[in-house]
Design an enzyme around this catalytic site. Structure first.
Site, PDB file in Angstrom:
ATOM      1  CD  GLU A 109      38.715  40.214  46.337  1.00 50.17           C
ATOM      2  OE1 GLU A 109      37.501  40.403  46.188  1.00 50.17           O
ATOM      3  OE2 GLU A 109      39.579  40.697  45.584  1.00 50.17           O
ATOM      4  CD  GLU A 152      41.754  38.354  42.454  1.00 50.94           C
ATOM      5  OE1 GLU A 152      41.025  39.288  42.063  1.00 50.94           O
ATOM      6  OE2 GLU A 152      41.321  37.357  43.049  1.00 50.94           O
TER       7      GLU A 152
HETATM    8  C1  NOJ Z   1      38.149  39.901  42.873  1.00 55.85           C
HETATM    9  C2  NOJ Z   1      37.896  38.434  42.929  1.00 55.85           C
HETATM   10  O1  NOJ Z   1      38.765  37.718  43.742  1.00 55.85           O
HETATM   11  C3  NOJ Z   1      37.745  37.806  41.581  1.00 55.85           C
HETATM   12  O2  NOJ Z   1      37.017  36.634  41.759  1.00 55.85           O
HETATM   13  C4  NOJ Z   1      37.086  38.790  40.644  1.00 55.85           C
HETATM   14  O3  NOJ Z   1      36.693  38.223  39.440  1.00 55.85           O
HETATM   15  C5  NOJ Z   1      38.045  39.916  40.396  1.00 55.85           C
HETATM   16  N1  NOJ Z   1      38.451  40.508  41.655  1.00 55.85           N
HETATM   17  C6  NOJ Z   1      37.511  41.014  39.480  1.00 55.85           C
HETATM   18  O4  NOJ Z   1      36.379  41.577  40.030  1.00 55.85           O
END
Ligand code: NOJ
Length: 465
Positions: free
Chosen positions: A184, A371
């Site tokens: 990200e 994710e």
């Molecule tokens: C994005 C991130 O990559 C991760 O670290 C985070 O905890 C989750 N999404 C949920 O916000």
């Protein structure tokens, strides 16, 4: 038999209900996703240097409740038990990250042997449990020493990353076949140097923010290069991106084209230059005098072909084609279903359109959902049980859309649920829980929630149950 229903009526009804098994393709990858700083704890153990998050979490008011990463889920000490539970639930793949400051406590210079050894032990246990690692090189825990020298604002950080990537691919290449360069980019650039919500909490102008994006793109290129040079012939690599996902409000050609245009514009700083190999005219128009300073050769590195694109998808927004055909965003009504995360509207179509836009706009041929999941302020289990039916239904609804995409030819090849257990949710501390396994942060007891048992069946049966 049901009251008042004759066998022939019942049979007539049943013959109209077609069982739809919602099977996924053979070889579809199912797993969990997590990140070192959010679960490991042991923040200063065995020679690890401080990360920007270790520093930021100590700044007053930066993280909810003053929470920090010092202990988290203590996975550093409990990883054997965690992998036993993960295997029991049926996971065969797991996306984890390596903490850069465990390997290079100062960001550059001497390698910390104990850091390398920890991950070797951990990867060996995973292998014994039959869980394949998907390793993210960088999940936001920049060594504080590098931040002190400019962090993502400066090119030298991409050079330091290049050495780090070379080091870990050489050290773990025999154990790891799937690599993810960065997680990200937007979050550790714009939200870390622009809005200041995330570590190091800087509030710079657009020119600096665009420069941090550019440094990150260079680092991504180095990650791909490192895997090609040292990873072996069967090693694969890609980015984990979190694209903005515009969804056509009606699935008509006009709205679909408008949504695709909006997708390109929303992701003009990250995906666009990686797949085009240059900053587009639209990028120049949007950034103007604040465009990143770059060298022509940079794009040879930035656009090195990857093997897949990872997409972290939680939510999206609706667009339509305006009168002139241009995309118009429609606001979500206040009563639209949401998770407890402020950005987490429940929009399952996002996981259909994110991959489809990437495939249609850039010809991406292999996509993993690196994710997806739901953050709620869950209460502790009662009598050893936690019926998180809200999370179960969230994931189920999203998986239906993944399945729809596959049926339509969208090249999604796997899905990693965020997350295995509740963990440190960045500026929201430990309040917001994303795990399918409940973590009691005082006792370190793990309790699988209803969603864990359900997702375990999905993984084992390779279909939606
Ligand atoms: C994005 C991130 O990559 C991760 O670290 C985070 O905890 C989750 N999404 C949920 O916000």
């Amino acid at each position: 038999m049901e009251i008042g229903m004759t066998p022939s009526v019942r049979q007539a009804i049943m013959s109209r209900i077609k069982p739809r098994p919602l099977a996924f393709p053979k070889n579809f990858i199912w797993g969990f996703s997590a990140a070192a700083p959010q679960i490991e704890g042991a923040a200063f153990a065995d020679g690890k240097g401080p990360s920007v998050w270790d520093t930021f979490s100590r700044r007053s008011g930066a993280v909810h409740n003053g929470d920090n990463l010092d202990v988290a889920c203590d996975h550093y000490h409990l990883y054997k038990k965690d992998f036993a539970l993960m295997a029991k639930l049926g996971a065969r793949h797991y996306r984890l990250s390596i903490a850069w400051p465990r390997i290079f406590p100062e960001g550059t210079g001497a390698v910390n042997r104990k850091g390398l050894d920890f991950y070797k032990r951990l990867l060996d246990v995973m292998q014994r449990r039959g869980i394949a690692p998907w390793v993210t090189m960088f999940h936001w825990d920049l060594p504080q020493a590098l931040e002190n020298r400019g962090g993502w604002r400066v090119r030298a950080t991409a050079d330091a990353f290049a050495t780090y990537a070379d080091t870990i691919v050489k050290a773990f290449g025999d154990r790891v076949k799937n690599w993810i360069t960065l997680n990200e980019i937007i979050c550790f650039t714009r939200h870390a140097y622009g809005t200041g919500q995330k570590a190091p909490g800087a509030k710079e102008g657009e020119a600096v923010v665009n420069q941090t994006h550019h440094t990150a793109l260079l680092a991504h290129g180095h990650g791909v290069r490192a895997v090609r040079e040292h990873g072996g012939r069967d090693a694969r690599v890609g980015l984990a991106d979190n694209p903005g996902v515009p969804i056509p409000v009606t699935e008509t050609e006009r709205d679909i084209i408008a949504a695709r245009t909006a997708f390109i514009n929303a992701n003009i700083r990250v995906i666009d230059p990686i797949y085009r190999g240059y900053y587009s005219a639209a990028y120049r128009r949007i950034t103007g005098k604040d465009a990143a300073v770059c060298r022509k050769k940079d794009f040879d590195l930035i656009s090195m072909p990857a093997d897949f694109l990872g997409q972290n998808i939680y939510s999206g927004y609706f667009v339509r084609a305006g009168k002139d055909g241009r995309p118009e965003t429609l606001p979500l009504p206040p009563s639209y279903p949401r998770t407890d995360a402020p950005w987490g509207a429940h929009v399952p179509q996002s996981i259909y359109w994110g991959p489809r836009h990437a495939a249609e706009a850039y010809g991406v041929k292999c996509i993993y959902i690196t994710e997806n999941g739901a953050g709620y302020n869950d209460r502790p289990p009662a009598n050893g049980e936690m019926h998180d039916l809200h999370r179960r239904d969230f994931v189920r609804n999203y998986l239906k859309e993944v399945r729809r995409g596959i049926g339509d030819g969208v090249p999604v090849k796997g899905y990693f649920l965020w997350s295995f257990m509740d963990n440190f949710e960045w500026q929201d501390g430990y309040a917001r829980r994303f795990g399918v396994v409940y973590c009691d942060f005082k006792t370190q007891k793990r309790t699988p929630k209803t969603s864990a048992l359900w997702y375990g069946r999905v993984m084992k049966e390779n279909r939606l149950v």
